[in-house]
Design a protein around this motif. Sequence first.
Motif, PDB file in Angstrom:
ATOM      1  N   HIS A 121       4.628  -0.016  -8.473  1.00 13.03           N
ATOM      2  CA  HIS A 121       4.969   0.800  -7.509  1.00 13.03           C
ATOM      3  C   HIS A 121       4.760   2.434  -7.797  1.00 13.03           C
ATOM      4  O   HIS A 121       4.474   2.898  -8.793  1.00 13.03           O
ATOM      5  CB  HIS A 121       6.792   0.722  -7.366  1.00 13.03           C
ATOM      6  CG  HIS A 121       6.978  -0.569  -7.072  1.00 13.03           C
ATOM      7  ND1 HIS A 121       6.908  -1.051  -5.947  1.00 13.03           N
ATOM      8  CD2 HIS A 121       7.307  -1.804  -7.798  1.00 13.03           C
ATOM      9  CE1 HIS A 121       7.379  -2.664  -5.896  1.00 13.03           C
ATOM     10  NE2 HIS A 121       7.470  -2.933  -7.185  1.00 13.03           N
ATOM     11  N   GLN A 173       5.775   8.150   1.503  1.00 14.40           N
ATOM     12  CA  GLN A 173       6.036   6.806   1.864  1.00 14.40           C
ATOM     13  C   GLN A 173       5.668   6.141   0.521  1.00 14.40           C
ATOM     14  O   GLN A 173       5.004   6.241  -0.356  1.00 14.40           O
ATOM     15  CB  GLN A 173       4.739   6.476   2.838  1.00 14.40           C
ATOM     16  CG  GLN A 173       4.919   5.126   3.272  1.00 14.40           C
ATOM     17  CD  GLN A 173       4.072   4.795   4.314  1.00 14.40           C
ATOM     18  OE1 GLN A 173       3.194   5.685   4.973  1.00 14.40           O
ATOM     19  NE2 GLN A 173       3.802   3.661   4.934  1.00 14.40           N
ATOM     20  N   LYS A 174       6.605   4.971   0.415  1.00 12.99           N
ATOM     21  CA  LYS A 174       6.071   3.924  -0.698  1.00 12.99           C
ATOM     22  C   LYS A 174       4.720   3.452  -0.565  1.00 12.99           C
ATOM     23  O   LYS A 174       4.432   3.177   0.277  1.00 12.99           O
ATOM     24  CB  LYS A 174       7.385   2.805  -0.585  1.00 12.99           C
ATOM     25  CG  LYS A 174       8.624   3.509  -0.902  1.00 12.99           C
ATOM     26  CD  LYS A 174       9.772   2.172  -0.693  1.00 12.99           C
ATOM     27  CE  LYS A 174      11.135   2.552  -1.220  1.00 12.99           C
ATOM     28  NZ  LYS A 174      12.086   1.600  -1.309  1.00 12.99           N
ATOM     29  N   GLU A 216       1.118  -0.813   2.731  1.00 13.94           N
ATOM     30  CA  GLU A 216       1.791  -1.888   3.545  1.00 13.94           C
ATOM     31  C   GLU A 216       2.462  -2.635   2.381  1.00 13.94           C
ATOM     32  O   GLU A 216       2.314  -3.711   2.218  1.00 13.94           O
ATOM     33  CB  GLU A 216       0.581  -2.598   4.054  1.00 13.94           C
ATOM     34  CG  GLU A 216      -0.209  -1.911   5.034  1.00 13.94           C
ATOM     35  CD  GLU A 216      -1.574  -2.713   5.656  1.00 13.94           C
ATOM     36  OE1 GLU A 216      -0.965  -3.658   5.976  1.00 13.94           O
ATOM     37  OE2 GLU A 216      -2.368  -2.403   5.238  1.00 13.94           O
ATOM     38  N   VAL A 217       3.605  -1.869   1.802  1.00 16.32           N
ATOM     39  CA  VAL A 217       4.423  -2.434   0.939  1.00 16.32           C
ATOM     40  C   VAL A 217       5.208  -3.911   1.302  1.00 16.32           C
ATOM     41  O   VAL A 217       5.727  -4.681   0.438  1.00 16.32           O
ATOM     42  CB  VAL A 217       5.475  -1.591   0.496  1.00 16.32           C
ATOM     43  CG1 VAL A 217       4.688  -0.395  -0.282  1.00 16.32           C
ATOM     44  CG2 VAL A 217       6.332  -1.159   1.457  1.00 16.32           C
ATOM     45  N   GLU A 218       5.413  -4.012   2.725  1.00 17.12           N
ATOM     46  CA  GLU A 218       6.139  -5.358   3.161  1.00 17.12           C
ATOM     47  C   GLU A 218       5.006  -6.395   3.358  1.00 17.12           C
ATOM     48  O   GLU A 218       5.517  -7.342   3.726  1.00 17.12           O
ATOM     49  CB  GLU A 218       6.656  -5.028   4.178  1.00 17.12           C
ATOM     50  CG  GLU A 218       7.730  -3.899   4.657  1.00 17.12           C
ATOM     51  CD  GLU A 218       8.602  -3.840   3.440  1.00 17.12           C
ATOM     52  OE1 GLU A 218       9.180  -5.008   3.058  1.00 17.12           O
ATOM     53  OE2 GLU A 218       9.223  -2.732   2.967  1.00 17.12           O
ATOM     54  N   ASN A 219       3.844  -6.377   3.247  1.00 15.89           N
ATOM     55  CA  ASN A 219       2.758  -7.322   3.531  1.00 15.89           C
ATOM     56  C   ASN A 219       2.146  -7.731   2.281  1.00 15.89           C
ATOM     57  O   ASN A 219       0.830  -7.878   2.276  1.00 15.89           O
ATOM     58  CB  ASN A 219       1.707  -6.785   4.541  1.00 15.89           C
ATOM     59  CG  ASN A 219       2.244  -6.483   5.924  1.00 15.89           C
ATOM     60  OD1 ASN A 219       3.074  -7.103   6.351  1.00 15.89           O
ATOM     61  ND2 ASN A 219       1.861  -5.316   6.548  1.00 15.89           N
ATOM     62  N   ILE A 220       2.822  -8.280   1.377  1.00 19.94           N
ATOM     63  CA  ILE A 220       2.078  -8.576   0.216  1.00 19.94           C
ATOM     64  C   ILE A 220       1.429  -9.723   0.123  1.00 19.94           C
ATOM     65  O   ILE A 220       0.276  -9.827  -0.410  1.00 19.94           O
ATOM     66  CB  ILE A 220       3.434  -9.138  -0.619  1.00 19.94           C
ATOM     67  CG1 ILE A 220       4.366  -7.677  -1.209  1.00 19.94           C
ATOM     68  CG2 ILE A 220       2.736  -9.455  -2.237  1.00 19.94           C
ATOM     69  CD1 ILE A 220       3.669  -6.675  -1.708  1.00 19.94           C
TER      70      ILE A 220
END
Length: 367
Positions: free
Chosen positions: A20, A7-8, A139-143
């Motif tokens: 990253h 997972q990223k 949680e890479v989408e919740n910056i």
Amino acid sequence: MKYNKRQKAIILLADGTIFHGKSIGKEGSAFGEVCFNTGTTGYQEIFTDPSYYGQLMVATNAHIGNYGTLREEVESDSIKIAGLICKNFSFNYSRPAADASLKEFFEKNNLLAISDVDTRALVSYIRENGAMNAVISTEVENIEKLKSQLAEVPEMNGLELASKVSTKEPYFVGNENATYRISALDLGIKKNILRNFAKRNVYIKVFPYDATFAEMNEFKPHGFFISNGPGDPEPLTGAISLAKEVIERNLPLFGICLGHQIIGLANGISTYKMKNGHRGINHPVKNLITGKGEITSQNHGFAINREETEKHPGIEITHNHLNDNTVAGMRMISKNVFSVQYHPEASPGPHDASYLFDQFIENIKNH
């Protein structure tokens, strides 16, 4: 997403910069001050060193986990770093003596770790801009959510952390029939410090961070020791008062790392937060008494004020850090007190400075 799909993950610094990577396995977020260690070995000892409590550790060595873990190679009862950031994480290990993989060790301690990070770029950025708070997260989408949470994390400057890692109750180490007795104040003590004392015919009673002089003196010790530990030394007013009383009574006193800073504060010398601190096992120090050089193990983000130390009439600087000329050691001229900013017990690291334990025993004998 399944673990085997790697997972990223991201590192979000307090100034908004993002690096990253990929998750080692555990999902979620971990917060702390980001710092880096330049050691090429000894990762298990580093991860379990209480002085690293509350910090996200960047390993500059390219490979982490390649020799697994061993129960004997811990410096406390659990992992103390807040999270790990590395380049190449080895899921397999090659050392026959190892009893588990590093991944299994992390799972047991519920630690979040991310790999496949450009650690050279990250360390260069930290060196340029200074240590700062950060979050590692899957949680890479919740910056924006992570930024909001990160803003609530307290700064290391002014933060008291010794209470988080100190023993809750006193305990004993060594042979009770040993020649010498030492009362040790646990601000985040490493096991190898206690091993070094015990093998020098010392029986040690280890006290919680908030112990008083009266409590520690009940053991009838021949000397007092103030340990390493995490966080800012200035909030540790109890430890500073303890050091003052030991100094006033001219009893043998030895301090390592945070203990060194506490002794400085007890003498009216201020401390400050360094831009990056010293964390590694190859730091050059010069012993100004003998003229000899030492390669040392170091782990600290605070230091004592050099100008104030030089002006203090009762203190002599005994060791210099050769990279930046910070005070690496001092002694009181008319008192039985000395301290160093680095780690003579190593673990990991070289053993150039182990003579300091012998020096403390000599001070006790002479006293």
